[in-house]
Design a protein around this motif. Structure first.
Motif, PDB file in Angstrom:
ATOM      1  N   ALA A 126      -9.079  -4.751 -37.390  1.00  0.00           N
ATOM      2  CA  ALA A 126      -8.163  -5.471 -36.510  1.00  0.00           C
ATOM      3  C   ALA A 126      -6.975  -4.566 -36.201  1.00  0.00           C
ATOM      4  N   HIS A 127      -6.429  -4.715 -35.029  1.00  0.00           N
ATOM      5  CA  HIS A 127      -5.309  -3.868 -34.609  1.00  0.00           C
ATOM      6  C   HIS A 127      -3.980  -4.340 -35.175  1.00  0.00           C
ATOM      7  N   TYR A 128      -3.860  -5.648 -35.389  1.00  0.00           N
ATOM      8  CA  TYR A 128      -2.602  -6.223 -35.853  1.00  0.00           C
ATOM      9  C   TYR A 128      -2.866  -7.309 -36.889  1.00  0.00           C
ATOM     10  N   TYR A 129      -1.889  -7.486 -37.772  1.00  0.00           N
ATOM     11  CA  TYR A 129      -1.881  -8.587 -38.730  1.00  0.00           C
ATOM     12  C   TYR A 129      -0.600  -9.377 -38.512  1.00  0.00           C
ATOM     13  N   GLY A 130      -0.737 -10.661 -38.257  1.00  0.00           N
ATOM     14  CA  GLY A 130       0.425 -11.526 -38.088  1.00  0.00           C
ATOM     15  C   GLY A 130       0.574 -12.416 -39.308  1.00  0.00           C
ATOM     16  N   LYS A 131       1.629 -12.178 -40.070  1.00  0.00           N
ATOM     17  CA  LYS A 131       1.822 -12.959 -41.305  1.00  0.00           C
ATOM     18  C   LYS A 131       2.272 -14.381 -41.037  1.00  0.00           C
ATOM     19  N   ASP A 132       2.821 -14.624 -39.825  1.00  0.00           N
ATOM     20  CA  ASP A 132       3.253 -15.971 -39.460  1.00  0.00           C
ATOM     21  C   ASP A 132       3.336 -16.071 -37.936  1.00  0.00           C
ATOM     22  N   ALA A 133       3.718 -17.231 -37.453  1.00  0.00           N
ATOM     23  CA  ALA A 133       3.723 -17.472 -36.007  1.00  0.00           C
ATOM     24  C   ALA A 133       4.719 -16.585 -35.265  1.00  0.00           C
ATOM     25  N   ALA A 136       3.324 -13.185 -34.793  1.00  0.00           N
ATOM     26  CA  ALA A 136       2.323 -13.160 -33.719  1.00  0.00           C
ATOM     27  C   ALA A 136       3.011 -13.024 -32.354  1.00  0.00           C
ATOM     28  N   VAL A 137       4.117 -13.716 -32.171  1.00  0.00           N
ATOM     29  CA  VAL A 137       4.876 -13.596 -30.918  1.00  0.00           C
ATOM     30  C   VAL A 137       5.412 -12.177 -30.773  1.00  0.00           C
ATOM     31  N   ARG A 138       5.961 -11.608 -31.834  1.00  0.00           N
ATOM     32  CA  ARG A 138       6.493 -10.238 -31.781  1.00  0.00           C
ATOM     33  C   ARG A 138       5.383  -9.235 -31.445  1.00  0.00           C
ATOM     34  N   ILE A 139       4.221  -9.442 -32.028  1.00  0.00           N
ATOM     35  CA  ILE A 139       3.081  -8.562 -31.743  1.00  0.00           C
ATOM     36  C   ILE A 139       2.728  -8.642 -30.262  1.00  0.00           C
ATOM     37  N   ALA A 140       2.622  -9.856 -29.727  1.00  0.00           N
ATOM     38  CA  ALA A 140       2.275 -10.026 -28.318  1.00  0.00           C
ATOM     39  C   ALA A 140       3.335  -9.401 -27.418  1.00  0.00           C
TER      40      ALA A 140
END
Length: 145
Positions: A126-133, A136-140
């Motif tokens: 996977a390219h990214y791991y989002g530890k919380d919601a 996930a927004v920061r990744i996007a």
């Protein structure tokens, strides 16, 4: 169970009031992987992404890897979010990542959920791991900038 039911009721009220997690921004496909029926975390993430201007295609829970791939290809999506809560469903997450890499190599994948770690995300490619919601927004935001 009570808190899950309360959260589902809250999401229903938000949807009724027009907060669906849908927008005209960059498209992101989001799904809870095959075999997993837990979607409260996914629902929080998709709602936040919508509030930040992303157009979320929410495929729901217990979604087969090929369904995710088919949607990504059809909609020409460049970022996918996969959620998993149970260790028994992690193989479906890995399979989905591998199928996405084969079918649409320019698509990036972020994964998260209670049993997912950075090490696991790395191990399945996977390219990214989002530890919380919010992560996930920061990744996007970072991805589409």
């Amino acid at each position: 169970m009570s808190s899950a039911q309360a959260a589902q009721a809250a999401f229903a009220v938000l949807r009724e009031n027009g907060n669906t997690g849908e927008s005209d921004g960059e498209k992101i496909v989001f799904a809870t992987v095959k075999g997993d029926i837990h979607d409260i975390g996914k629902n929080i993430v998709t709602m936040l992404l919508g509030n930040y201007g992303f157009s979320v295609i929410d495929l729901g829970k217990d979604v087969a890897p090929q369904t995710i791939v088919d949607t990504v290809v059809k909609e020409n999506v460049r970022l996918v979010g996969l959620s998993g809560l149970m260790t028994t469903t992690l193989p479906a997450m890995e399979e989905t990542v591998q199928l996405l890499k084969e079918a649409k190599p320019d698509c990036f994948v972020m994964v998260g959920g209670a049993v997912v770690t950075q090490d696991y995300a790395d191990s399945i490619g996977a390219h990214y791991y989002g530890k919380d919601a919010l992560e996930a927004v920061r990744i996007a935001q970072q991805y589409f900038t």
